[in-house]
Design a protein around this motif. Structure first.
Motif, PDB file in Angstrom:
ATOM      1  N   VAL A 176       5.524   5.207  -7.380  1.00  0.00           N
ATOM      2  CA  VAL A 176       4.302   4.454  -7.046  1.00  0.00           C
ATOM      3  C   VAL A 176       4.039   4.553  -5.538  1.00  0.00           C
ATOM      4  CG1 VAL A 176       3.175   2.199  -7.134  1.00  0.00           C
ATOM      5  CG2 VAL A 176       4.700   2.892  -8.975  1.00  0.00           C
ATOM      6  N   ALA A 177       5.118   4.500  -4.748  1.00  0.00           N
ATOM      7  CA  ALA A 177       4.973   4.615  -3.296  1.00  0.00           C
ATOM      8  C   ALA A 177       4.405   5.982  -2.916  1.00  0.00           C
ATOM      9  CB  ALA A 177       6.317   4.380  -2.606  1.00  0.00           C
ATOM     10  N   LEU A 178       4.805   7.020  -3.629  1.00  0.00           N
ATOM     11  CA  LEU A 178       4.254   8.361  -3.368  1.00  0.00           C
ATOM     12  C   LEU A 178       2.743   8.378  -3.582  1.00  0.00           C
ATOM     13  CD1 LEU A 178       6.960  10.652  -5.003  1.00  0.00           C
ATOM     14  CD2 LEU A 178       6.138  10.841  -2.660  1.00  0.00           C
ATOM     15  N   GLU A 179       2.299   7.805  -4.680  1.00  0.00           N
ATOM     16  CA  GLU A 179       0.854   7.770  -4.962  1.00  0.00           C
ATOM     17  C   GLU A 179       0.101   7.007  -3.876  1.00  0.00           C
ATOM     18  OE1 GLU A 179      -0.098   6.345  -8.843  1.00  0.00           O
ATOM     19  OE2 GLU A 179       1.185   7.819  -9.850  1.00  0.00           O
ATOM     20  N   LEU A 180       0.601   5.829  -3.546  1.00  0.00           N
ATOM     21  CA  LEU A 180      -0.071   5.018  -2.532  1.00  0.00           C
ATOM     22  C   LEU A 180      -0.029   5.693  -1.163  1.00  0.00           C
ATOM     23  CD1 LEU A 180       1.154   1.440  -3.538  1.00  0.00           C
ATOM     24  CD2 LEU A 180      -1.127   2.420  -3.876  1.00  0.00           C
ATOM     25  N   ALA A 181       1.084   6.352  -0.830  1.00  0.00           N
ATOM     26  CA  ALA A 181       1.203   7.018   0.466  1.00  0.00           C
ATOM     27  C   ALA A 181       0.224   8.186   0.580  1.00  0.00           C
ATOM     28  CB  ALA A 181       2.632   7.500   0.690  1.00  0.00           C
ATOM     29  N   ILE A 182       0.063   8.942  -0.495  1.00  0.00           N
ATOM     30  CA  ILE A 182      -0.895  10.055  -0.484  1.00  0.00           C
ATOM     31  C   ILE A 182      -2.302   9.526  -0.214  1.00  0.00           C
ATOM     32  CG2 ILE A 182      -2.027  11.779  -1.939  1.00  0.00           C
ATOM     33  CD1 ILE A 182       0.770  12.182  -3.294  1.00  0.00           C
ATOM     34  N   MET A 183      -2.680   8.479  -0.946  1.00  0.00           N
ATOM     35  CA  MET A 183      -4.018   7.911  -0.750  1.00  0.00           C
ATOM     36  C   MET A 183      -4.157   7.288   0.642  1.00  0.00           C
ATOM     37  SD  MET A 183      -5.054   6.327  -4.465  1.00  0.00           S
ATOM     38  CE  MET A 183      -3.605   5.304  -4.669  1.00  0.00           C
ATOM     39  N   ALA A 184      -3.121   6.596   1.112  1.00  0.00           N
ATOM     40  CA  ALA A 184      -3.182   5.954   2.425  1.00  0.00           C
ATOM     41  C   ALA A 184      -3.332   6.988   3.531  1.00  0.00           C
ATOM     42  CB  ALA A 184      -1.931   5.106   2.662  1.00  0.00           C
TER      43      ALA A 184
END
Length: 195
Positions: free
Chosen positions: A64-72
């Motif tokens: 989940v952190a990977l997904e949010l980090a990509i978007m961030a």
């Protein structure tokens, strides 16, 4: 009145700071990143989520952190007119996710999500290079403009900026041919720079 959210963030930062590899450090980083992401503070969200990704490779929160980090990373750039370093980092993180996370290669929905993220980042990078080429063309540097338009076509095929760059390259070819014809006929077309 107390700033409840601010106090919670301070407590989470304290948990992470005082026990960097402890059992709750990854959760503290995740919630700090998530809160900042939710509030639209993408640079701060990227900071915390990237730390979780790098320091806690076995965390259950990592996907989940990977997904949010990509978007961030992609949202923190401010658009194509600003530094594209974060967009390049986002693209690198997408490639890293594809290579290291097996859940993102087997699930069609996750593959589609990664493809959309990759396209969003590529569009932003293509826009940046296209605007640079446009600047060179407007300021009378056709050779540099030609180089960057060609770069857009090669790096970002299939994007609208690739199509626009191809049209601009054809315009520059016509200008180059006209200058060559004028020089061959003995008319001096002025020095606009060789393409």
């Amino acid at each position: 009145l107390l700033d409840t959210e601010g106090e919670a963030l301070r407590a989470l930062e304290t948990v992470h700071t005082h026990d960097i590899v402890g059992p709750n450090a990854d959760k503290a980083l995740f919630w700090c990143g998530y809160i900042h992401f939710y509030r639209g503070r993408y640079e701060e969200a990227d900071h915390y989520l990237s730390q979780l990704i790098e320091m806690h490779k076995d965390s259950k929160l990592r996907p989940v952190a990977l997904e949010l980090a990509i978007m961030a990373k992609n949202l923190s750039t401010g658009g194509a007119v600003y530094d594209s370093g974060k967009a390049a980092e986002a693209l690198q993180l997408v490639h890293h996710t594809e290579a290291t996370e097996p859940t993102y290669t087997g699930d069609p929905k996750k593959v589609e999500w990664l493809t959309r993220q990759k396209m969003a980042v590529r569009m932003q990078l293509a826009e940046k290079d296209f605007q640079l080429a446009d600047y060179y063309q407007r300021t009378g540097h056709p050779a540099s403009a030609y180089f960057y338009f060609e770069l857009v076509c090669r790096r970002y095929p299939g994007t609208k900026y690739s199509d626009l760059a191809q049209a601009r390259l054809q315009e520059l070819e016509r200008v180059k041919d006209q200058i060559a014809a004028d020089r061959a006929a003995g008319r001096h077309a002025g020095t606009v720079g060789a393409v």
